[in-house]
Design a protein around this motif. Structure first.
Motif, mmCIF file in Angstrom:
data_model
loop_
_atom_site.group_PDB
_atom_site.id
_atom_site.type_symbol
_atom_site.label_atom_id
_atom_site.label_comp_id
_atom_site.label_asym_id
_atom_site.label_seq_id
_atom_site.Cartn_x
_atom_site.Cartn_y
_atom_site.Cartn_z
ATOM 1 N N PHE A 54 9.687 -24.499 15.642
ATOM 2 C CA PHE A 54 10.401 -25.521 14.877
ATOM 3 C C PHE A 54 11.799 -25.833 15.396
ATOM 4 O O PHE A 54 12.419 -26.784 14.934
ATOM 5 C CB PHE A 54 10.484 -25.095 13.409
ATOM 6 N N GLY A 55 12.315 -25.043 16.353
ATOM 7 C CA GLY A 55 13.640 -25.288 16.889
ATOM 8 C C GLY A 55 14.729 -24.760 15.982
ATOM 9 O O GLY A 55 14.461 -24.178 14.924
ATOM 10 N N TYR A 56 15.980 -24.962 16.407
ATOM 11 C CA TYR A 56 17.095 -24.505 15.582
ATOM 12 C C TYR A 56 18.287 -25.435 15.783
ATOM 13 O O TYR A 56 18.420 -26.113 16.803
ATOM 14 C CB TYR A 56 17.484 -23.058 15.905
ATOM 15 N N ALA A 57 19.153 -25.455 14.770
ATOM 16 C CA ALA A 57 20.348 -26.295 14.810
ATOM 17 C C ALA A 57 21.451 -25.585 15.585
ATOM 18 O O ALA A 57 21.368 -24.389 15.886
ATOM 19 C CB ALA A 57 20.819 -26.610 13.391
ATOM 20 N N ARG A 58 22.504 -26.336 15.895
ATOM 21 C CA ARG A 58 23.638 -25.785 16.616
ATOM 22 C C ARG A 58 24.263 -24.651 15.816
ATOM 23 O O ARG A 58 24.532 -24.779 14.624
ATOM 24 C CB ARG A 58 24.655 -26.901 16.858
ATOM 25 N N GLY A 59 24.454 -23.498 16.496
ATOM 26 C CA GLY A 59 25.079 -22.354 15.841
ATOM 27 C C GLY A 59 24.228 -21.691 14.786
ATOM 28 O O GLY A 59 24.762 -21.031 13.885
ATOM 29 N N ALA A 60 22.893 -21.836 14.875
ATOM 30 C CA ALA A 60 22.017 -21.278 13.837
ATOM 31 C C ALA A 60 22.053 -19.757 13.811
ATOM 32 O O ALA A 60 21.933 -19.142 12.757
ATOM 33 C CB ALA A 60 20.579 -21.763 14.044
ATOM 34 N N PHE A 61 22.237 -19.121 14.979
ATOM 35 C CA PHE A 61 22.299 -17.665 15.022
ATOM 36 C C PHE A 61 23.011 -17.251 16.300
ATOM 37 O O PHE A 61 23.203 -18.053 17.220
ATOM 38 C CB PHE A 61 20.895 -17.039 14.952
ATOM 39 N N THR A 62 23.409 -16.008 16.349
ATOM 40 C CA THR A 62 24.133 -15.479 17.505
ATOM 41 C C THR A 62 23.254 -15.550 18.755
ATOM 42 O O THR A 62 22.095 -15.142 18.735
ATOM 43 C CB THR A 62 24.556 -14.019 17.256
ATOM 44 N N GLY A 63 23.820 -16.074 19.827
ATOM 45 C CA GLY A 63 23.079 -16.181 21.078
ATOM 46 C C GLY A 63 22.276 -17.458 21.215
ATOM 47 O O GLY A 63 21.633 -17.680 22.245
ATOM 48 N N ALA A 64 22.300 -18.300 20.182
ATOM 49 C CA ALA A 64 21.547 -19.557 20.244
ATOM 50 C C ALA A 64 22.245 -20.548 21.168
ATOM 51 O O ALA A 64 23.452 -20.461 21.414
ATOM 52 C CB ALA A 64 21.418 -20.160 18.842
ATOM 53 N N ASN A 65 21.458 -21.474 21.692
ATOM 54 C CA ASN A 65 22.022 -22.552 22.507
ATOM 55 C C ASN A 65 23.053 -23.301 21.664
ATOM 56 O O ASN A 65 22.748 -23.754 20.563
ATOM 57 C CB ASN A 65 20.894 -23.487 22.940
ATOM 58 N N PRO A 66 24.293 -23.463 22.169
ATOM 59 C CA PRO A 66 25.333 -24.124 21.357
ATOM 60 C C PRO A 66 25.001 -25.566 20.999
ATOM 61 O O PRO A 66 25.562 -26.116 20.053
ATOM 62 C CB PRO A 66 26.584 -24.041 22.241
ATOM 63 N N GLN A 67 24.094 -26.189 21.731
ATOM 64 C CA GLN A 67 23.694 -27.567 21.429
ATOM 65 C C GLN A 67 22.496 -27.634 20.495
ATOM 66 O O GLN A 67 22.052 -28.722 20.133
ATOM 67 C CB GLN A 67 23.357 -28.309 22.739
ATOM 68 N N GLY A 68 21.954 -26.464 20.111
ATOM 69 C CA GLY A 68 20.705 -26.466 19.349
ATOM 70 C C GLY A 68 19.521 -26.624 20.276
ATOM 71 O O GLY A 68 19.676 -26.813 21.487
ATOM 72 N N LYS A 69 18.333 -26.553 19.732
ATOM 73 C CA LYS A 69 17.140 -26.632 20.577
ATOM 74 C C LYS A 69 15.978 -27.225 19.792
ATOM 75 O O LYS A 69 15.715 -26.810 18.665
ATOM 76 C CB LYS A 69 16.758 -25.225 21.068
ATOM 77 N N PRO A 70 15.269 -28.214 20.367
ATOM 78 C CA PRO A 70 14.083 -28.739 19.685
ATOM 79 C C PRO A 70 12.941 -27.740 19.772
ATOM 80 O O PRO A 70 12.815 -26.994 20.756
ATOM 81 C CB PRO A 70 13.767 -30.018 20.474
ATOM 82 N N GLY A 71 12.109 -27.708 18.749
ATOM 83 C CA GLY A 71 10.953 -26.818 18.758
ATOM 84 C C GLY A 71 9.761 -27.460 19.449
ATOM 85 O O GLY A 71 9.803 -28.617 19.879
ATOM 86 N N LEU A 72 8.690 -26.690 19.553
ATOM 87 C CA LEU A 72 7.496 -27.163 20.253
ATOM 88 C C LEU A 72 6.864 -28.370 19.560
ATOM 89 O O LEU A 72 6.295 -29.241 20.212
ATOM 90 C CB LEU A 72 6.482 -26.020 20.368
#
Length: 483
Positions: free
Chosen positions: A238-256
């Motif tokens: 499902f992806g994640y928003a910017r800053g969703a958790f430690t170590g996440a891509n700072p720009q967020g990431k789209p899910g599959l």
């Protein structure tokens, strides 16, 4: 409102109005002003309105004749405007930018600039304005395009190592019937479940369905559910928003699901999904909506699902390891892929196909001997197509002759020889006793075989056998009790 101001030093160069007037007559200048896309608001050095051009004749909900000749101080005093960039320019003698709002809530993004004479004194103040809604629309459209670019970039990165375009081999009548069925259902959006042993070509068949579908120009995203750690499944799907958790891509990431939007999402090893993820997948299927981790926004998703399983999902349902409601959602069109041993015509077709590919890859001209072809047909290929390809690659690389036999492959030769011995009625000792006792003996033998192949690892053996590990422990204990 002071926080919205951006001040810059004005251009100190004196405008050459006389030279300009020689080039453009007054009427032409007025036409230029009247046809300006931006609103134009001109005052003298005291803030008296000299010129208003708003295209429609209305500047921030006020007619131009209501503004001409008035002083901007009165507009602010009467609450017509919250603040005036013109007054800020008079005060600071610098360029001022900000957002103007009137009593009706209409907003303009404005920039006011002083026009100075040779002594550096203010002559005129020129304000350009543009409806902020237009700016917001432009920015929203730009953001949509940026998201598309990020999605395509992620898709390319995800598929960079999966560009191999394999066509299914269908020489046997069984596979021809399956291909014919797949060509029919490909034109629909129905969910397909591919069922078969490991190595029977489920992903190849899924790609074939996608290539022949109405979504063929959109992405095909294959996902091995067993290869993703359980704690990362939700963020990958499902992806994640910017800053969703430690170590996440700072720009967020789209899910599959976002990457595969309008295309096909292929979920392989479906049985390996934990139950928590099964319920979330079911919700997405029912609502066609996803929500990134750490985000409040709901995204619509439009994907075709193709799933694959090499374990008995009905058995897992009875053991409460797989949700029945998810199974019925996914099992719309089941397609059973037979093992390679049950389609001998395909064994030879695959063998020649792999040999041709390897000859091309390594610049060779090797062929099979008649003994090799017969050996291929005699072997049961428990690893199916994947095992066949590995064996042929090993034979091509290790064979000292252009005619491939088994003189350098004791491994496969011993396997084939052993299977021929086990299948020979003269050598094989028949089972004796009742049907129940024979079934128990066969089950015990097969369990011991799988345990040996798994190095005694019960959990791994249970997965291979398609039963829960607790059930396998009980069967092992029962077998040991009979010995």
């Amino acid at each position: 409102m002071a926080s919205e101001l951006k001040k810059q030093k004005p251009n100190q160069q004196t405008p050459r109005v006389n030279e300009l007037s020689k080039t453009l007559d007054q009427q032409f200048l007025l036409q230029i002003i009247e046809n300006s896309y931006d609103s134009l608001f001109v005052t003298d050095k005291f803030g008296n309105v000299l010129l208003v051009n708003a295209g429609t004749g209305i500047f921030m909900n006020y007619k131009t004749e209501e503004l001409i000749g008035k002083n901007v101080k009165s507009f602010v005093k009467k609450g017509i405007y919250e603040w005036s960039p013109t007054l800020e320019v008079i005060k600071t003698r610098s360029v001022v930018s900000g957002i103007m709002r009137n009593a009706h809530g209409v907003q303009h993004l404005v920039t006011s600039k002083p026009l100075l004479d040779e002594k550096g004194d203010i002559v005129l103040i020129i304000t350009n304005g543009r409806n902020e809604d237009l700016e917001d629309n432009y920015m929203a459209a730009l953001e949509i395009e940026r998201k598309k670019v990020r999605r395509y970039k992620t898709e390319v990165e995800y598929l960079s190592e999966k560009v191999e375009n394999k066509e299914p081999v269908a020489e046997s009548q069984q596979m021809r019937n399956i291909i014919q069925l797949c060509n029919v259902i490909a034109k629909t959006d129905s969910t397909v479940m591919l069922i078969g042993e490991t190595g029977t070509g489920k992903e190849v068949m899924a790609r074939h369905i996608h290539r022949n579908s109405l979504r063929s120009k959109e992405p095909f995203i294959p996902v091995n559910c067993a290869a993703i750690p359980h704690e990362l499944l939700e963020s990958e799907f499902f992806g994640y928003a910017r800053g969703a958790f430690t170590g996440a891509n700072p720009q967020g990431k789209p899910g599959l699901f976002e990457i595969a939007d309008k295309g096909t999402l292929f979920l392989d090893e479906l049985a390996e999904l934990p139950q928590a993820m099964q319920s979330k997948l079911l919700r997405v299927i029912e609502s066609s909506e996803i929500q990134r981790l750490g985000d409040t926004k709901i995204y619509q998703t439009n994907v075709r699902l193709i799933t694959a399983a090499n374990r008995d999902l009905n058995e897992m349902i009875s053991q409460k390891l797989f949700r029945s409601d998810l199974y019925y959602r996914l099992n719309v069109i089941p397609i059973n892929l037979p093992p390679l041993k049950d389609r001998s015509d395909d064994i030879i077709a695959f063998a020649h196909k792999f040999l041709k590919e390897l000859n091309r890859k390594y610049g060779l001209r090797k062929t099979f001997s008649s003994e090799a072809i017969q050996a291929f047909l005699n072997y049961s290929w428990p690893g199916n197509v994947r095992e066949l390809r590995n064996v042929i690659e090993r034979l091509v690389i290790t064979s000292s002759s252009d005619i491939i036999n088994f003189e350098n492959d004791s491994l496969i030769k011993s396997k084939i020889h052993l299977e021929m011995l086990e299948c020979s009625p003269e050598i094989k000792r028949p089972y004796q006793g009742t049907l129940k006792s024979v079934k128990k003996a066969v089950e015990e033998k097969y369990i011991n075989q799988v345990l040996a192949e798994c190095g005694g690892r019960v959990n791994e053996a249970a997965l291979r056998l398609g039963i829960h590990s607790s059930m396998l422990y009980r069967k092992i204990a029962t077998n040991e009790g009979r010995q």
